[in-house]
Design a protein around this motif. Structure first.
Motif, PDB file in Angstrom:
ATOM      1  N   TYR A 150       4.438 -29.896  13.376  1.00 33.03           N
ATOM      2  CA  TYR A 150       3.938 -28.722  12.657  1.00 33.03           C
ATOM      3  C   TYR A 150       3.119 -27.818  13.576  1.00 33.03           C
ATOM      4  O   TYR A 150       3.207 -26.586  13.496  1.00 33.03           O
ATOM      5  CB  TYR A 150       3.087 -29.152  11.460  1.00 33.03           C
ATOM      6  N   GLU A 151       2.309 -28.410  14.425  1.00 33.02           N
ATOM      7  CA  GLU A 151       1.505 -27.596  15.344  1.00 33.02           C
ATOM      8  C   GLU A 151       2.420 -26.832  16.305  1.00 33.02           C
ATOM      9  O   GLU A 151       2.189 -25.642  16.578  1.00 33.02           O
ATOM     10  CB  GLU A 151       0.536 -28.494  16.126  1.00 33.02           C
ATOM     11  N   LYS A 152       3.456 -27.476  16.798  1.00 31.48           N
ATOM     12  CA  LYS A 152       4.371 -26.813  17.726  1.00 31.48           C
ATOM     13  C   LYS A 152       5.105 -25.655  17.060  1.00 31.48           C
ATOM     14  O   LYS A 152       5.464 -24.678  17.722  1.00 31.48           O
ATOM     15  CB  LYS A 152       5.382 -27.820  18.278  1.00 31.48           C
ATOM     16  N   LEU A 153       5.336 -25.757  15.763  1.00 36.36           N
ATOM     17  CA  LEU A 153       6.071 -24.726  15.035  1.00 36.36           C
ATOM     18  C   LEU A 153       5.185 -23.592  14.542  1.00 36.36           C
ATOM     19  O   LEU A 153       5.695 -22.582  14.069  1.00 36.36           O
ATOM     20  CB  LEU A 153       6.807 -25.353  13.854  1.00 36.36           C
ATOM     21  N   GLY A 154       3.869 -23.765  14.650  1.00 39.66           N
ATOM     22  CA  GLY A 154       2.988 -22.647  14.357  1.00 39.66           C
ATOM     23  C   GLY A 154       2.095 -22.773  13.141  1.00 39.66           C
ATOM     24  O   GLY A 154       1.422 -21.812  12.769  1.00 39.66           O
ATOM     25  N   PHE A 155       2.055 -23.940  12.502  1.00 38.07           N
ATOM     26  CA  PHE A 155       1.100 -24.119  11.398  1.00 38.07           C
ATOM     27  C   PHE A 155      -0.308 -24.259  11.966  1.00 38.07           C
ATOM     28  O   PHE A 155      -0.534 -25.008  12.908  1.00 38.07           O
ATOM     29  CB  PHE A 155       1.451 -25.351  10.574  1.00 38.07           C
ATOM     30  N   GLU A 156      -1.241 -23.548  11.369  1.00 38.86           N
ATOM     31  CA  GLU A 156      -2.622 -23.671  11.819  1.00 38.86           C
ATOM     32  C   GLU A 156      -3.394 -24.721  11.041  1.00 38.86           C
ATOM     33  O   GLU A 156      -4.429 -25.200  11.500  1.00 38.86           O
ATOM     34  CB  GLU A 156      -3.336 -22.327  11.735  1.00 38.86           C
ATOM     35  N   THR A 157      -2.895 -25.106   9.857  1.00 36.67           N
ATOM     36  CA  THR A 157      -3.551 -26.119   9.026  1.00 36.67           C
ATOM     37  C   THR A 157      -2.498 -27.074   8.494  1.00 36.67           C
ATOM     38  O   THR A 157      -1.427 -26.636   8.064  1.00 36.67           O
ATOM     39  CB  THR A 157      -4.285 -25.468   7.842  1.00 36.67           C
ATOM     40  N   PHE A 158      -2.800 -28.379   8.518  1.00 35.09           N
ATOM     41  CA  PHE A 158      -1.930 -29.389   7.913  1.00 35.09           C
ATOM     42  C   PHE A 158      -2.803 -30.326   7.100  1.00 35.09           C
ATOM     43  O   PHE A 158      -3.615 -31.068   7.641  1.00 35.09           O
ATOM     44  CB  PHE A 158      -1.169 -30.159   8.991  1.00 35.09           C
ATOM     45  N   TRP A 159      -2.640 -30.271   5.777  1.00 34.76           N
ATOM     46  CA  TRP A 159      -3.317 -31.198   4.885  1.00 34.76           C
ATOM     47  C   TRP A 159      -2.364 -32.351   4.577  1.00 34.76           C
ATOM     48  O   TRP A 159      -1.271 -32.143   4.052  1.00 34.76           O
ATOM     49  CB  TRP A 159      -3.720 -30.487   3.588  1.00 34.76           C
ATOM     50  N   SER A 160      -2.814 -33.568   4.897  1.00 35.17           N
ATOM     51  CA  SER A 160      -1.971 -34.753   4.738  1.00 35.17           C
ATOM     52  C   SER A 160      -2.725 -35.816   3.952  1.00 35.17           C
ATOM     53  O   SER A 160      -3.742 -35.521   3.307  1.00 35.17           O
ATOM     54  CB  SER A 160      -1.539 -35.269   6.108  1.00 35.17           C
ATOM     55  N   LEU A 161      -2.270 -37.046   3.981  1.00 39.13           N
ATOM     56  CA  LEU A 161      -2.796 -38.118   3.142  1.00 39.13           C
ATOM     57  C   LEU A 161      -4.325 -38.174   3.088  1.00 39.13           C
ATOM     58  O   LEU A 161      -4.900 -38.254   1.997  1.00 39.13           O
ATOM     59  CB  LEU A 161      -2.222 -39.460   3.607  1.00 39.13           C
ATOM     60  N   PRO A 162      -5.029 -38.139   4.224  1.00 40.30           N
ATOM     61  CA  PRO A 162      -6.490 -38.252   4.141  1.00 40.30           C
ATOM     62  C   PRO A 162      -7.164 -37.087   3.415  1.00 40.30           C
ATOM     63  O   PRO A 162      -8.326 -37.203   3.008  1.00 40.30           O
ATOM     64  CB  PRO A 162      -6.916 -38.287   5.620  1.00 40.30           C
ATOM     65  N   ASP A 163      -6.457 -35.984   3.246  1.00 38.12           N
ATOM     66  CA  ASP A 163      -7.051 -34.793   2.649  1.00 38.12           C
ATOM     67  C   ASP A 163      -6.880 -34.717   1.136  1.00 38.12           C
ATOM     68  O   ASP A 163      -7.427 -33.804   0.502  1.00 38.12           O
ATOM     69  CB  ASP A 163      -6.428 -33.543   3.275  1.00 38.12           C
ATOM     70  N   PHE A 164      -6.138 -35.671   0.564  1.00 38.38           N
ATOM     71  CA  PHE A 164      -5.859 -35.623  -0.873  1.00 38.38           C
ATOM     72  C   PHE A 164      -6.452 -36.833  -1.591  1.00 38.38           C
ATOM     73  O   PHE A 164      -6.363 -37.967  -1.097  1.00 38.38           O
ATOM     74  CB  PHE A 164      -4.349 -35.580  -1.129  1.00 38.38           C
ATOM     75  N   THR A 165      -7.014 -36.577  -2.748  1.00 33.31           N
ATOM     76  CA  THR A 165      -7.491 -37.654  -3.617  1.00 33.31           C
ATOM     77  C   THR A 165      -6.293 -38.287  -4.303  1.00 33.31           C
ATOM     78  O   THR A 165      -5.494 -37.597  -4.938  1.00 33.31           O
ATOM     79  CB  THR A 165      -8.459 -37.099  -4.674  1.00 33.31           C
ATOM     80  N   GLN A 166      -6.181 -39.613  -4.171  1.00 32.87           N
ATOM     81  CA  GLN A 166      -5.039 -40.325  -4.761  1.00 32.87           C
ATOM     82  C   GLN A 166      -5.383 -40.681  -6.209  1.00 32.87           C
ATOM     83  O   GLN A 166      -5.657 -41.820  -6.555  1.00 32.87           O
ATOM     84  CB  GLN A 166      -4.735 -41.571  -3.928  1.00 32.87           C
TER      85      GLN A 166
END
Length: 414
Positions: A150-166
């Motif tokens: 994602y960083e290589k493709l140009g996303f400046e932010t990536f919200w993944s598992l640690p960022d979400f309340t399960q």
């Protein structure tokens, strides 16, 4: 139209390709000023895990389980389909196509193989014209090597598992209801005034199709395949949660561009058992007819152009979805998402879907009379299709793994 052979000759000669892309399609919206609008609109691109229309599973004996709000919207679009490079898995290959504009014809996952840095892919193009680019997926950030890719493709932010309340789970998967709500809250809390490219990859709907206390099985089927019953119940809830999220987007931001689609068909038992019992597919890829190949890639797609409503697009290979999005904001510069365009007038009205070992040729609408070409054993009638595939793969090798002469030529043509 791009003279691909000139481009290839430039790559082979090691040249900078100055001017070689001057024949790209003339400005998509030549009369536009700032890409056709006084302001750039928010974009919500939602990849729905394993989202598919199971009404073709006649052995299940059930009425349409998908939310009727979606079915109405889909009908208004003319039953547009996205055409996936993957079947029952490899979501990241569908992502790669959407974000780069290049087709894949492999089982292996390109994200995991790595590629060059700082590619002018869809997220980076949008970022450069003023968008905030945010990717969201409630899985481990390293899965399919997304964090790096994602960083290589140009996303400046990536919200993944640690960022979400399960907080609302179906088995190990965060529900779409919770995911969409949490992404919406995060976007609002971090709003910096820029328009947003909100790219969300859902997790609920992944194989297993787990029920939960909030999503009990409410539909019984006549299928002899366990996954069919579980999937039909899952898509019942999944489509409802998707449409609730859409209603929120449209109420809060009616001018936004919204793209909803499934990444691939679901897993339905060993040797495609859930498909086989309804005569939809054969038990192995090698036994597929052209019609089966054509159907095996097609998932529902709805593209909403703000208050103009759904766009009628017909069959759209996933490597063309990014270009569709750029067209909707009237982005009028040549980009790497143009480089997989068909190379000749004889193919410009043909929809081409490469898959491992075959290329399926569709009509622009529907699935009537598809053709299957075998690149390793082409007939005389396959020459242009195979030449297109080989050319595109050569350009892709240069851009993603090589010295990027094609991108130098692209820059020189602007």
């Amino acid at each position: 139209m791009l003279t691909r052979r000139r481009l290839l000759n430039g790559i082979a000669a090691g040249g900078a390709l100055a001017g070689s892309l001057a024949a790209l399609p003339a400005a998509r919206a030549a009369s536009s000023t700032l890409f056709g609008a006084s302001k750039l609109r928010n974009i919500h691109l939602i990849l729905e895990e394993s989202f598919w229309d199971p009404s073709a599973l006649t052995a299940a004996g059930v009425e349409q389980p998908i939310d009727p709000r979606f079915m109405k919207l889909w009908a208004e679009s003319g039953y547009t389909h996205s055409l996936s490079p993957a079947f029952a898995g490899q979501t990241a290959n569908a992502e790669f196509e959407i974000l780069t504009g290049f087709p894949l014809d492999r089982v292996s996952v390109k994200f995991e193989e790595g590629f060059n840095d700082h590619l002018p892919a869809l997220p980076r193009l949008l970022r450069e014209i003023g968008y905030r680019t945010v990717a969201s997926h409630p899985n481990s950030p390293g899965f399919w090597n997304r964090l790096v890719s994602y960083e290589k493709l140009g996303f400046e932010t990536f919200w993944s598992l640690p960022d979400f309340t399960q907080d609302d789970m179906a088995g190990p998967f965060l529900s779409d209801k919770s995911l969409h709500a949490q992404v919406g809250n995060k976007l609002a809390d971090t709003d910096d005034g820029r328009p947003v490219f909100d790219y969300t990859v859902t997790f609920y709907g992944h194989w297993g199709y787990d029920a939960s206390k909030f999503r009990p099985q409410v539909i019984d089927t006549g299928s002899q395949v366990d996954e069919v019953n579980a999937y039909i119940n899952t898509v019942h809830y999944k489509s409802r949660e998707m449409m609730d999220a859409l209603a929120h987007f449209q109420a809060s931001d009616p001018d936004s561009i919204i793209i909803l689609f499934g990444d691939h068909l679901p897993i339905l038992g060993r040797k495609f058992a859930g498909y086989v019992e309804s005569g939809f597919l054969a038990s192995t890829f090698g036994d597929f007819t052209p019609d089966m190949y054509a159907r095996s890639t097609a998932t529902p797609l709805v593209v909403i152009d703000g208050q103009n409503g759904p766009v009628k697009l017909g069959n759209v290979p996933m490597y063309r979805l990014g270009k569709v999005l750029l067209d909707l904001i009237a982005y009028d510069q040549p980009s790497m998402l143009d480089l997989a365009l068909p190379p000749s007038r004889t193919l410009e009205n043909t929809v081409l879907r490469p898959l491992p070992g075959v290329v399926v040729s569709y009509q622009p609408d529907g699935f009537e009379q598809p053709r299957v070409s075998l690149p390793d054993k082409p007939g005389a009638e396959d020459a242009e299709v195979v030449a297109w595939l080989n050319d595109v793969k050569l350009i892709a090798s240069d851009i993603f793994d090589g010295r990027q002469f094609a991108l130098k030529g692209l820059t020189a043509s602007i």
